[in-house]
Scaffold this motif. Sequence first.
Motif, PDB file in Angstrom:
ATOM      1  N   LEU A 105     -17.867 -66.850 -26.552  1.00  0.00           N
ATOM      2  CA  LEU A 105     -17.718 -65.426 -26.262  1.00  0.00           C
ATOM      3  C   LEU A 105     -17.873 -65.095 -24.783  1.00  0.00           C
ATOM      4  N   LEU A 106     -18.084 -66.105 -23.935  1.00  0.00           N
ATOM      5  CA  LEU A 106     -18.382 -65.869 -22.525  1.00  0.00           C
ATOM      6  C   LEU A 106     -17.145 -66.031 -21.655  1.00  0.00           C
ATOM      7  N   ASP A 107     -16.932 -65.104 -20.740  1.00  0.00           N
ATOM      8  CA  ASP A 107     -15.931 -65.289 -19.701  1.00  0.00           C
ATOM      9  C   ASP A 107     -16.532 -66.250 -18.680  1.00  0.00           C
ATOM     10  N   LEU A 108     -15.956 -67.428 -18.552  1.00  0.00           N
ATOM     11  CA  LEU A 108     -16.566 -68.494 -17.766  1.00  0.00           C
ATOM     12  C   LEU A 108     -16.518 -68.247 -16.272  1.00  0.00           C
ATOM     13  N   SER A 109     -15.676 -67.353 -15.821  1.00  0.00           N
ATOM     14  CA  SER A 109     -15.621 -67.038 -14.405  1.00  0.00           C
ATOM     15  C   SER A 109     -16.533 -65.859 -14.070  1.00  0.00           C
ATOM     16  N   ARG A 110     -16.441 -64.778 -14.846  1.00  0.00           N
ATOM     17  CA  ARG A 110     -17.257 -63.597 -14.578  1.00  0.00           C
ATOM     18  C   ARG A 110     -18.708 -63.786 -15.018  1.00  0.00           C
ATOM     19  N   LEU A 111     -18.959 -64.722 -15.919  1.00  0.00           N
ATOM     20  CA  LEU A 111     -20.289 -64.962 -16.495  1.00  0.00           C
ATOM     21  C   LEU A 111     -20.847 -63.699 -17.146  1.00  0.00           C
ATOM     22  N   ALA A 112     -19.966 -63.093 -17.940  1.00  0.00           N
ATOM     23  CA  ALA A 112     -20.319 -61.931 -18.744  1.00  0.00           C
ATOM     24  C   ALA A 112     -19.643 -62.095 -20.098  1.00  0.00           C
ATOM     25  N   TRP A 113     -20.131 -61.374 -21.103  1.00  0.00           N
ATOM     26  CA  TRP A 113     -19.485 -61.448 -22.410  1.00  0.00           C
ATOM     27  C   TRP A 113     -18.037 -61.004 -22.269  1.00  0.00           C
ATOM     28  N   ASP A 114     -17.125 -61.780 -22.833  1.00  0.00           N
ATOM     29  CA  ASP A 114     -15.698 -61.494 -22.748  1.00  0.00           C
ATOM     30  C   ASP A 114     -15.358 -60.344 -23.695  1.00  0.00           C
ATOM     31  N   ASP A 115     -14.714 -59.306 -23.175  1.00  0.00           N
ATOM     32  CA  ASP A 115     -14.454 -58.104 -23.960  1.00  0.00           C
ATOM     33  C   ASP A 115     -13.645 -58.403 -25.220  1.00  0.00           C
ATOM     34  N   GLU A 116     -12.573 -59.193 -25.069  1.00  0.00           N
ATOM     35  CA  GLU A 116     -11.745 -59.470 -26.240  1.00  0.00           C
ATOM     36  C   GLU A 116     -12.484 -60.339 -27.244  1.00  0.00           C
ATOM     37  N   ALA A 117     -13.226 -61.337 -26.767  1.00  0.00           N
ATOM     38  CA  ALA A 117     -13.963 -62.197 -27.680  1.00  0.00           C
ATOM     39  C   ALA A 117     -14.988 -61.404 -28.475  1.00  0.00           C
ATOM     40  N   VAL A 118     -15.672 -60.486 -27.798  1.00  0.00           N
ATOM     41  CA  VAL A 118     -16.655 -59.636 -28.475  1.00  0.00           C
ATOM     42  C   VAL A 118     -15.981 -58.760 -29.523  1.00  0.00           C
ATOM     43  N   ALA A 119     -14.803 -58.246 -29.191  1.00  0.00           N
ATOM     44  CA  ALA A 119     -14.082 -57.406 -30.146  1.00  0.00           C
ATOM     45  C   ALA A 119     -13.605 -58.221 -31.349  1.00  0.00           C
TER      46      ALA A 119
ATOM     47  N   HIS B  35     -24.699 -71.756 -13.168  1.00  0.00           N
ATOM     48  CA  HIS B  35     -23.878 -70.788 -12.450  1.00  0.00           C
ATOM     49  C   HIS B  35     -22.921 -71.441 -11.457  1.00  0.00           C
ATOM     50  N   GLU B  36     -23.089 -72.727 -11.180  1.00  0.00           N
ATOM     51  CA  GLU B  36     -22.298 -73.400 -10.153  1.00  0.00           C
ATOM     52  C   GLU B  36     -21.319 -74.435 -10.697  1.00  0.00           C
ATOM     53  N   HIS B  37     -21.479 -74.874 -11.952  1.00  0.00           N
ATOM     54  CA  HIS B  37     -20.691 -76.000 -12.455  1.00  0.00           C
ATOM     55  C   HIS B  37     -20.182 -75.728 -13.866  1.00  0.00           C
ATOM     56  N   VAL B  38     -18.984 -76.279 -14.148  1.00  0.00           N
ATOM     57  CA  VAL B  38     -18.443 -76.268 -15.508  1.00  0.00           C
ATOM     58  C   VAL B  38     -18.340 -77.698 -16.012  1.00  0.00           C
ATOM     59  N   VAL B  39     -18.284 -77.835 -17.329  1.00  0.00           N
ATOM     60  CA  VAL B  39     -18.102 -79.143 -17.953  1.00  0.00           C
ATOM     61  C   VAL B  39     -16.948 -79.027 -18.933  1.00  0.00           C
TER      62      VAL B  39
ATOM     63  N   ALA C  69     -19.699 -69.278  -9.934  1.00  0.00           N
ATOM     64  CA  ALA C  69     -19.378 -68.019 -10.617  1.00  0.00           C
ATOM     65  C   ALA C  69     -18.429 -67.189  -9.773  1.00  0.00           C
ATOM     66  N   GLY C  70     -17.401 -66.629 -10.423  1.00  0.00           N
ATOM     67  CA  GLY C  70     -16.424 -65.802  -9.737  1.00  0.00           C
ATOM     68  C   GLY C  70     -15.244 -66.559  -9.177  1.00  0.00           C
ATOM     69  N   SER C  71     -15.323 -67.882  -9.110  1.00  0.00           N
ATOM     70  CA  SER C  71     -14.218 -68.688  -8.583  1.00  0.00           C
ATOM     71  C   SER C  71     -13.149 -68.899  -9.659  1.00  0.00           C
ATOM     72  N   PRO C  72     -11.889 -69.105  -9.243  1.00  0.00           N
ATOM     73  CA  PRO C  72     -10.848 -69.413 -10.230  1.00  0.00           C
ATOM     74  C   PRO C  72     -11.178 -70.707 -10.972  1.00  0.00           C
ATOM     75  N   LEU C  73     -10.899 -70.708 -12.257  1.00  0.00           N
ATOM     76  CA  LEU C  73     -11.160 -71.889 -13.070  1.00  0.00           C
ATOM     77  C   LEU C  73     -10.005 -72.879 -12.947  1.00  0.00           C
ATOM     78  N   PRO C  74     -10.283 -74.180 -12.925  1.00  0.00           N
ATOM     79  CA  PRO C  74      -9.200 -75.164 -12.908  1.00  0.00           C
ATOM     80  C   PRO C  74      -8.377 -75.081 -14.182  1.00  0.00           C
ATOM     81  N   PRO C  75      -7.126 -75.571 -14.153  1.00  0.00           N
ATOM     82  CA  PRO C  75      -6.326 -75.605 -15.386  1.00  0.00           C
ATOM     83  C   PRO C  75      -7.072 -76.355 -16.493  1.00  0.00           C
ATOM     84  N   LEU C  76      -6.901 -75.870 -17.717  1.00  0.00           N
ATOM     85  CA  LEU C  76      -7.594 -76.441 -18.869  1.00  0.00           C
ATOM     86  C   LEU C  76      -6.580 -76.962 -19.874  1.00  0.00           C
ATOM     87  N   PRO C  77      -6.522 -78.293 -20.100  1.00  0.00           N
ATOM     88  CA  PRO C  77      -5.607 -78.815 -21.117  1.00  0.00           C
ATOM     89  C   PRO C  77      -5.844 -78.162 -22.477  1.00  0.00           C
ATOM     90  N   ALA C  78      -4.772 -78.008 -23.240  1.00  0.00           N
ATOM     91  CA  ALA C  78      -4.818 -77.222 -24.475  1.00  0.00           C
ATOM     92  C   ALA C  78      -5.772 -77.793 -25.515  1.00  0.00           C
TER      93      ALA C  78
END
Length: 475
Positions: free
Chosen positions: A176-190, A285-289, A267-276
Amino acid sequence: MNILALDLGTSSVRGLVLDADADPLPGALARRRVQLTVAGDGTGTLDAAGYLAGLTECLDELAAAGHLRDVGLVAVCAQWHSVLPLDRSGDPLGPVLTWLDTRAAPPPGASGPADPQDFHARTGAWWHRCYWSVRLPWLRESTAGVTRFAGLVEYVLGRLLDDAPMSVSMASGTGLLDLSRLAWDDEAVAVAGVRPGELPELAPMDWQGRLRAEHARRWPQLAGARWAAPVGDGAASNVGSGCVDPRRAAVTVGTSAAVRLVQRVPAGSPLPPLPASLWRYRVDHEHVVTGAAYSSGGNLFAWADRELRLPQGPDLDAALARIAPDGVLPANPRLGGDRPPGLAPAGSGELRGLSFSSTGVDILAGLMTGLCRMVADDLAVLESGVDAPVEVVLGGGAVTASAWWRTAFAAALAPRPVRHRAEREIGATGAALVALGRVPAADRLAGTGRTEEDPLPTSAAGAGVSARSDAPSTR
């Protein structure tokens, strides 16, 4: 300053004490097994109160032995994806759904995200039974009186600390988290039908917890210790393995298994492309996995050992070594079903080629090899997102306990260099390094200097990992 690291796993809860460099102190380990309830309908649950009791017993044991002296920091790693419904008082209204539970289904007529690809890119997740987007409506429908939801770690820490908001790492595992904004994703919450107040608050970057007064009296050694925001167990394992940049991937086999790669994305940086076919969560706050996970791992051995009357110890090692290169049974190890994005239910395991000469060891080898092949396939996809081959670090209790399995992985992952991190508590070590703010240094503190290079697979067991061409698909 010493560090208390708590590992809130699926099969056990552990507490261990490390020094200021995140090295475990000899003998400073307490462990309690937990009872996982599984059933043929896809149930995979834990009792929250019993789990909390196991954790407090670990703390009591460490305190009684004097191991909590000089602890100034508490680090926590915990299983991703868990959720339990709570009432107004914060008491559980049912058991904890773990990652192994496959029963949740979307409500009738629900349509999910408007743009599934964009949803996946933002949240790193899918509209899938493993995530809160599907689990919350299912729990609300099946449980009366739900006021809010929490993960296992938020429930446990909520009973011990003055406050226990959800870390961005644990929140990323909800889907449910927007991985760039680090806030609950509006659509996911809905999509999840979340109502005001039902989700945990998110911990700010500088959050630190403190023990409640009554618990500080019980464990006075921890009264002044600061508690760091919890880290998802997979992210912590990568850090503990020294796999903290795109050059090195971690393959971890504990109760379950996963292949993962860490990248620095503040946080706030563009996310790298994500394979499907891959998920993405937050380390901090600084790293993704980014990676793939499987419902099978050490639980394959546990099941086989319980049901197939396997030889023990050196006799099992010798029996595995005698398996001929073309004698590995084609097997699909998805006994527990698929992790996201797959939808295969529990009970999807398969085995082919059985004869009257087949043994329990043959079945075990087939299942273990099937997992190696799944990991190899997904590692190739993971590499496509970083445009470079990687070296691999094997870790986790299951591969540490089995030289044969390490050789099998080396064969399946060739020609990549494969090393083994023998330390069993890599998750706790990684959580400590995250809490210390030393993720970039983990490749030195917990990386190649602490790994051993296994020999190239020249045995029959290793060569057999390629399996037969008629093996059932494991994707």
